[in-house]
Design an enzyme around this catalytic site. Sequence first.
Site, mmCIF file in Angstrom:
data_model
loop_
_atom_site.group_PDB
_atom_site.id
_atom_site.type_symbol
_atom_site.label_atom_id
_atom_site.label_comp_id
_atom_site.label_asym_id
_atom_site.label_seq_id
_atom_site.Cartn_x
_atom_site.Cartn_y
_atom_site.Cartn_z
ATOM 1 N N GLU A 1 -3.943 -9.424 3.974
ATOM 2 C CA GLU A 1 -4.635 -9.047 5.206
ATOM 3 C C GLU A 1 -5.793 -9.966 5.571
ATOM 4 O O GLU A 1 -6.049 -10.211 6.760
ATOM 5 C CB GLU A 1 -5.141 -7.599 5.110
ATOM 6 C CG GLU A 1 -4.083 -6.538 5.350
ATOM 7 C CD GLU A 1 -3.307 -6.169 4.096
ATOM 8 O OE1 GLU A 1 -2.590 -5.152 4.113
ATOM 9 O OE2 GLU A 1 -3.405 -6.902 3.095
ATOM 10 N N GLU B 1 0.826 -1.210 0.000
ATOM 11 C CA GLU B 1 0.000 0.000 0.000
ATOM 12 C C GLU B 1 0.860 1.260 0.000
ATOM 13 O O GLU B 1 0.460 2.283 -0.573
ATOM 14 C CB GLU B 1 -0.953 -0.040 1.196
ATOM 15 C CG GLU B 1 -2.005 -1.144 1.041
ATOM 16 C CD GLU B 1 -2.929 -1.263 2.227
ATOM 17 O OE1 GLU B 1 -4.121 -0.933 2.088
ATOM 18 O OE2 GLU B 1 -2.453 -1.699 3.296
#
Length: 258
Positions: free
Chosen positions: A132, A112
């Site tokens: 995640e 990210e």
Amino acid sequence: MTQPKTISLAIDGPIATITLERPERRNSVNAQLTRELSAAVQACEANPQVAVTILTGSGSSFCAGMDLAAFADGETEAILHGKGRFAGFVGVRRTKPVIAAVNGPAMAGGFELVLACDMAVAADTAIFGLPEAKRGLIAGAGGVFRLANRLPIALVNEIILIGAPIDAARACALGLINRVVPAADVMATARDMAGKVAASAPMSVALGLDLARSAASGDESALWSLNDDYLNRTTGSKDAQEGARAFLEKRPPAWRGE
């Protein structure tokens, strides 16, 4: 006792280099790194000498994302919801470009960080992924909607639901990064790109960057609002705590769906 710095900032003419300095933790993000990265980015923005910044990692990793030990210790708010959002970086409104020099794996929040940069050079050994969901979390640092702005939805779902990493060659073919080079050439290539950016007119760079971001992101404020809602629901869940414990204890998680 003074804690060792988790960030280094070097300025060479118009090019700044920010290095994540937690190699023993694969440059994973804790509250201290978040504060220091935020301060370094703001220093580059405020410095009229700096035209462009390179973001890289020390050691063999770019960034492994959020430090799950820090998450388990209650640093979540500082890491995810402070100024600039995750790592003090992914939500910053910048006027100067940042080039990611991806020297090794960029996983979870590390990926990210790359997606929040404006260009990226990666080592041919680098990998990228958003695992995640395997930890009871969501890629809530802009990863999901930034991928969805760039890729077909089937590919986005593969990356965020299965969580398997992709290699640098595929990331480049998908348009997620600009260059793939041998590991030894990552910084030289990033500096070459940065030098070419620095040779352009500063106002043209700033305005062009803003226009390109606006066109690519759509209504980012609405996306961040939904993102934060889902992020808070996952980080506050029992499954997220179980995912972190299972990862640290090197065992399969026992999901409860709550």
